[in-house]
Design a protein around this motif. Structure first.
Motif, PDB file in Angstrom:
ATOM      1  N   UNK A 166       0.850  -1.181   0.000  1.00  0.00           N
ATOM      2  CA  UNK A 166       0.000   0.000   0.000  1.00  0.00           C
ATOM      3  C   UNK A 166       0.885   1.230   0.000  1.00  0.00           C
ATOM      4  N   UNK A 167       0.743   2.054  -1.005  1.00  0.00           N
ATOM      5  CA  UNK A 167       1.551   3.259  -1.137  1.00  0.00           C
ATOM      6  C   UNK A 167       0.639   4.475  -1.094  1.00  0.00           C
ATOM      7  N   UNK A 168       0.334   4.902   0.106  1.00  0.00           N
ATOM      8  CA  UNK A 168      -0.597   6.010   0.275  1.00  0.00           C
ATOM      9  C   UNK A 168      -0.069   7.305  -0.351  1.00  0.00           C
ATOM     10  N   UNK A 169       1.229   7.598  -0.158  1.00  0.00           N
ATOM     11  CA  UNK A 169       1.773   8.846  -0.695  1.00  0.00           C
ATOM     12  C   UNK A 169       1.751   8.836  -2.223  1.00  0.00           C
ATOM     13  N   UNK A 170       2.055   7.683  -2.825  1.00  0.00           N
ATOM     14  CA  UNK A 170       2.023   7.577  -4.293  1.00  0.00           C
ATOM     15  C   UNK A 170       0.588   7.750  -4.801  1.00  0.00           C
ATOM     16  N   UNK A 171      -0.358   7.130  -4.124  1.00  0.00           N
ATOM     17  CA  UNK A 171      -1.765   7.254  -4.499  1.00  0.00           C
ATOM     18  C   UNK A 171      -2.222   8.704  -4.386  1.00  0.00           C
ATOM     19  N   UNK A 172      -1.845   9.363  -3.304  1.00  0.00           N
ATOM     20  CA  UNK A 172      -2.236  10.765  -3.106  1.00  0.00           C
ATOM     21  C   UNK A 172      -1.631  11.648  -4.196  1.00  0.00           C
ATOM     22  N   UNK A 173      -0.350  11.415  -4.512  1.00  0.00           N
ATOM     23  CA  UNK A 173       0.308  12.192  -5.578  1.00  0.00           C
ATOM     24  C   UNK A 173      -0.411  12.003  -6.900  1.00  0.00           C
ATOM     25  N   UNK A 174      -0.708  10.762  -7.238  1.00  0.00           N
ATOM     26  CA  UNK A 174      -1.393  10.472  -8.497  1.00  0.00           C
ATOM     27  C   UNK A 174      -2.779  11.100  -8.533  1.00  0.00           C
ATOM     28  N   UNK A 175      -3.504  11.002  -7.424  1.00  0.00           N
ATOM     29  CA  UNK A 175      -4.857  11.554  -7.368  1.00  0.00           C
ATOM     30  C   UNK A 175      -4.829  13.073  -7.509  1.00  0.00           C
ATOM     31  N   UNK A 176      -3.926  13.737  -6.788  1.00  0.00           N
ATOM     32  CA  UNK A 176      -3.829  15.194  -6.893  1.00  0.00           C
ATOM     33  C   UNK A 176      -3.369  15.618  -8.281  1.00  0.00           C
ATOM     34  N   UNK A 177      -2.458  14.843  -8.872  1.00  0.00           N
ATOM     35  CA  UNK A 177      -1.997  15.158 -10.225  1.00  0.00           C
ATOM     36  C   UNK A 177      -3.148  15.030 -11.227  1.00  0.00           C
ATOM     37  N   UNK A 178      -3.925  13.966 -11.085  1.00  0.00           N
ATOM     38  CA  UNK A 178      -5.076  13.786 -11.981  1.00  0.00           C
ATOM     39  C   UNK A 178      -6.079  14.915 -11.817  1.00  0.00           C
ATOM     40  N   UNK A 179      -6.365  15.278 -10.567  1.00  0.00           N
ATOM     41  CA  UNK A 179      -7.305  16.367 -10.317  1.00  0.00           C
ATOM     42  C   UNK A 179      -6.807  17.667 -10.944  1.00  0.00           C
ATOM     43  N   UNK A 180      -5.511  17.929 -10.830  1.00  0.00           N
ATOM     44  CA  UNK A 180      -4.949  19.156 -11.401  1.00  0.00           C
ATOM     45  C   UNK A 180      -5.025  19.143 -12.927  1.00  0.00           C
ATOM     46  N   UNK A 181      -4.603  18.042 -13.529  1.00  0.00           N
ATOM     47  CA  UNK A 181      -4.594  17.956 -14.995  1.00  0.00           C
ATOM     48  C   UNK A 181      -6.014  17.965 -15.554  1.00  0.00           C
ATOM     49  N   UNK A 182      -6.869  17.099 -15.016  1.00  0.00           N
ATOM     50  CA  UNK A 182      -8.242  17.038 -15.514  1.00  0.00           C
ATOM     51  C   UNK A 182      -8.999  18.338 -15.233  1.00  0.00           C
ATOM     52  N   UNK A 183      -8.778  18.908 -14.049  1.00  0.00           N
ATOM     53  CA  UNK A 183      -9.432  20.169 -13.707  1.00  0.00           C
ATOM     54  C   UNK A 183      -9.034  21.282 -14.660  1.00  0.00           C
ATOM     55  N   UNK A 184      -7.742  21.334 -14.979  1.00  0.00           N
ATOM     56  CA  UNK A 184      -7.258  22.342 -15.929  1.00  0.00           C
ATOM     57  C   UNK A 184      -7.875  22.130 -17.301  1.00  0.00           C
ATOM     58  N   UNK A 185      -7.906  20.887 -17.752  1.00  0.00           N
ATOM     59  CA  UNK A 185      -8.483  20.597 -19.074  1.00  0.00           C
ATOM     60  C   UNK A 185      -9.958  20.981 -19.128  1.00  0.00           C
ATOM     61  N   UNK A 186     -10.709  20.614 -18.109  1.00  0.00           N
ATOM     62  CA  UNK A 186     -12.137  20.949 -18.086  1.00  0.00           C
ATOM     63  C   UNK A 186     -12.315  22.465 -18.049  1.00  0.00           C
ATOM     64  N   UNK A 187     -11.527  23.141 -17.218  1.00  0.00           N
ATOM     65  CA  UNK A 187     -11.608  24.600 -17.120  1.00  0.00           C
ATOM     66  C   UNK A 187     -11.318  25.257 -18.473  1.00  0.00           C
ATOM     67  N   UNK A 188     -10.273  24.799 -19.156  1.00  0.00           N
ATOM     68  CA  UNK A 188      -9.925  25.363 -20.469  1.00  0.00           C
ATOM     69  C   UNK A 188     -11.056  25.137 -21.472  1.00  0.00           C
ATOM     70  N   UNK A 189     -11.636  23.964 -21.466  1.00  0.00           N
ATOM     71  CA  UNK A 189     -12.716  23.700 -22.423  1.00  0.00           C
ATOM     72  C   UNK A 189     -14.004  24.440 -22.063  1.00  0.00           C
ATOM     73  N   UNK A 190     -14.230  24.693 -20.790  1.00  0.00           N
ATOM     74  CA  UNK A 190     -15.367  25.549 -20.413  1.00  0.00           C
ATOM     75  C   UNK A 190     -15.136  26.951 -20.962  1.00  0.00           C
ATOM     76  N   UNK A 191     -13.898  27.444 -20.825  1.00  0.00           N
ATOM     77  CA  UNK A 191     -13.570  28.762 -21.383  1.00  0.00           C
ATOM     78  C   UNK A 191     -13.758  28.791 -22.894  1.00  0.00           C
ATOM     79  N   UNK A 192     -13.328  27.725 -23.564  1.00  0.00           N
ATOM     80  CA  UNK A 192     -13.510  27.656 -25.023  1.00  0.00           C
ATOM     81  C   UNK A 192     -14.989  27.715 -25.365  1.00  0.00           C
TER      82      UNK A 192
END
Length: 119
Positions: free
Chosen positions: A18-44
């Motif tokens: 169980x790698x909690x820190x790795x999971x947290x890093x991946x989850x936060x990275x996904x949230x940042x990347x996906x959130x940015x993509x959704x935000x950019x497409x909402x702006x478009x």
């Protein structure tokens, strides 16, 4: 993203790692990347005057499909004999291999070994 994290935790626990820190890093990275993509497409959508949100819907569908693919691999690790998931086993071999730290051609054997050790 949350469901993928839950299934990832289940697959990690099944492997007795169980790698909690790795999971947290991946989850936060996904949230940042996906959130940015959704935000950019909402702006478009807003800038082009598309009130239906077509481009945002398309990008969200893509994100959901990517996460479903990842979840399916974790689900297959947890339940390797489930018929629906077995249909996807060959297609998911690379994804499962990366989650189990084995070669793609060794996935079936690794799943069998994992579940024999659990019994």
């Amino acid at each position: 993203i949350v469901l993928d994290a839950v299934w990832g935790i289940a697959a990690s626990l099944l492997q007795k790692r169980f790698a909690l820190s790795e999971l947290a890093r991946d989850t936060f990275a996904k949230l940042a990347v996906y959130g940015t993509a959704v935000f950019v497409f909402i702006l478009i959508d807003k800038l082009t005057g598309l009130s239906g949100g077509l481009t945002t819907s398309i990008i969200c569908i893509g994100i959901i499909l990517v996460e479903m693919w990842s979840m399916s691999a974790s689900m297959l690790i947890c339940f390797p004999h489930m018929p629906f998931l077995n249909i996807l086993k060959k297609a998911l071999a690379g994804e499962i291999a990366s989650k189990l730290n084995v070669k793609p051609e060794d996935v079936a054997e690794a799943l069998d070994t994992l579940h024999q050790n659990r019994k």
